[in-house]
Design an enzyme around this catalytic site. Sequence first.
Site, PDB file in Angstrom:
ATOM      1  N   HIS A 223      62.616  65.340  34.886  1.00  0.00           N
ATOM      2  CA  HIS A 223      61.350  66.058  35.151  1.00  0.00           C
ATOM      3  C   HIS A 223      60.256  65.447  34.293  1.00  0.00           C
ATOM      4  CE1 HIS A 223      59.102  70.111  35.753  1.00  0.00           C
ATOM      5  NE2 HIS A 223      58.253  69.265  35.183  1.00  0.00           N
TER       6      HIS A 223
ATOM      7  N   HIS B  77      55.867  64.098  34.297  1.00  0.00           N
ATOM      8  CA  HIS B  77      54.558  63.919  34.940  1.00  0.00           C
ATOM      9  C   HIS B  77      54.006  62.568  34.501  1.00  0.00           C
ATOM     10  CE1 HIS B  77      54.396  68.186  36.136  1.00  0.00           C
ATOM     11  NE2 HIS B  77      55.106  68.348  35.035  1.00  0.00           N
TER      12      HIS B  77
ATOM     13  N   LYS C  64      59.367  70.156  45.462  1.00  0.00           N
ATOM     14  CA  LYS C  64      59.049  71.013  44.324  1.00  0.00           C
ATOM     15  C   LYS C  64      58.323  72.261  44.766  1.00  0.00           C
ATOM     16  CE  LYS C  64      58.361  72.017  39.972  1.00  0.00           C
ATOM     17  NZ  LYS C  64      58.074  71.295  38.753  1.00  0.00           N
TER      18      LYS C  64
ATOM     19  N   HIS D  84      62.501  73.313  33.525  1.00  0.00           N
ATOM     20  CA  HIS D  84      61.975  73.674  32.199  1.00  0.00           C
ATOM     21  C   HIS D  84      62.167  75.144  31.841  1.00  0.00           C
ATOM     22  CE1 HIS D  84      58.593  74.907  34.634  1.00  0.00           C
ATOM     23  NE2 HIS D  84      57.952  73.762  34.632  1.00  0.00           N
TER      24      HIS D  84
ATOM     25  N   ASP E   3      59.556  67.270  30.969  1.00  0.00           N
ATOM     26  CA  ASP E   3      58.284  67.895  31.367  1.00  0.00           C
ATOM     27  C   ASP E   3      57.131  67.287  30.581  1.00  0.00           C
ATOM     28  OD1 ASP E   3      56.576  69.509  32.828  1.00  0.00           O
ATOM     29  OD2 ASP E   3      56.802  71.228  31.481  1.00  0.00           O
TER      30      ASP E   3
HETATM   31  N1  LIG Z   1      54.277  72.082  31.934  1.00  0.00           N
HETATM   32  C1  LIG Z   1      52.974  72.138  31.836  1.00  0.00           C
HETATM   33  O1  LIG Z   1      52.465  72.884  30.997  1.00  0.00           O
HETATM   34  N2  LIG Z   1      52.156  71.393  32.605  1.00  0.00           N
HETATM   35  C2  LIG Z   1      52.547  70.549  33.703  1.00  0.00           C
HETATM   36  C3  LIG Z   1      52.890  71.318  34.939  1.00  0.00           C
HETATM   37  C4  LIG Z   1      54.229  72.011  34.910  1.00  0.00           C
HETATM   38  O2  LIG Z   1      55.273  71.376  34.779  1.00  0.00           O
HETATM   39  O3  LIG Z   1      54.276  73.241  35.024  1.00  0.00           O
HETATM   40  C5  LIG Z   1      51.385  69.579  33.992  1.00  0.00           C
HETATM   41  O4  LIG Z   1      51.378  68.963  35.058  1.00  0.00           O
HETATM   42  O5  LIG Z   1      50.501  69.437  33.141  1.00  0.00           O
HETATM   43 ZN   LIG Z   2      56.350  69.829  34.712  1.00  0.00          ZN
HETATM   44 ZN   LIG Z   3      56.223  73.443  35.796  1.00  0.00          ZN
END
Ligand SMILES: NC(=O)N[C@@H](CC(=O)O)C(=O)O
Ligand SMILES: [Zn+2]
Ligand SMILES: [Zn+2]
Length: 343
Positions: free
Chosen positions: A14, A16, A99, A174, A247
Amino acid sequence: MTEQITLRAPDDWHIHLRDGTALERTVGDAARQFHRAIVMPNLVPPVTTGEGAAAYRERILAHIPAGRTFEPLMVIYLTDKTDAEVIRQAHASGVIAAKLYPAGATTNSDSGVTDIANIYPALEEMQSCGMKLLVHGEVTTSDIDIFDREQVFIEKTLARLVEDFPTLKVVFEHITTANAAEFVQNAREGVAATITAHHLLYNRNHMLVGGIRPHFYCLPILKRGDHQSALIEAATSGSPKFFLGTDSAPHAHHKKEHECGCAGCYTAYSAIELYAEAFERAGKLDKLEGFASNFGPDFYGLPRNQDTITLVKQPWALPEALDMGGEKLIPLAAGETLNWKLV
Ligand SMILES: NC(=O)N[C@@H](CC(=O)O)C(=O)O
Ligand SMILES: [Zn+2]
Ligand SMILES: [Zn+2]
């Protein structure tokens, strides 16, 4: 002699990576630590089709540093309009998961699902073609306290969903509460969870005592210490239902240190070292490899990586700031000393 540990090369289930000028930073950091990563689709606009995912994948591949092996595993974002045909096409083009963001739950979730009933045909198709469902598990109604949103999501949505689609593979992403860890541990086969390094290392006191620290602000929000303990217990238990998902979510410095700061912690720079820290504190370093390198691919039905990484016990300080496409990015635990270093 320096203490060291060698593990099968890990993956991040996971992450971003964002897009455009962020990719050099995010892909470089991820590829230094991990061989594969499940790439979240919450771009603006979101990645909602197989075609969009394939194009995004190409942009990521263009930023892999020379000499690194890194395979981005692509995911589409479910909206109220995602139907069975969208799923079929995405699956045919190599997308491995979809997702679920409840609308309004987190960063870039405005196009998310407003009512789970809207995606039942899509979920039916996912179940039959073997595409995984990844879930940001929080309710979004204003009457529910932000610290309770994950727990209420289990009761109101998730428990029913995993029974309505008995062979759908579901990752509760998460997780942040003892309730979620317990739910996953007792759930049917095919239900698993990712756990971040920051939810293992920190609780809400770190974010709120002695001043408000925006770099600890993420969603789902850090909970009480007893929830943190339950997550540590789950992650280090050796149960294959829990595996690594950082995450890691970059937001430029000025968007975190702001009167309405963004949610997300940037951990990709030192992810495996942060996890090693957490596992060592729990006296369970021997359980790190299963969590980081074995249980994820086993769940996804992918081969385990064949090569290894080595961490040495050698204290080092995280940088105070990083550059992300010309913007300042503060890594989680900036300036702090970590005991383990990836060689
Ligand atoms: N985890 C977070 O606080 N932020 C994530 C989005 C997510 O995974 O919920 C993001 O894209 O910034
Ligand atoms: Zn995330
Ligand atoms: Zn998330």
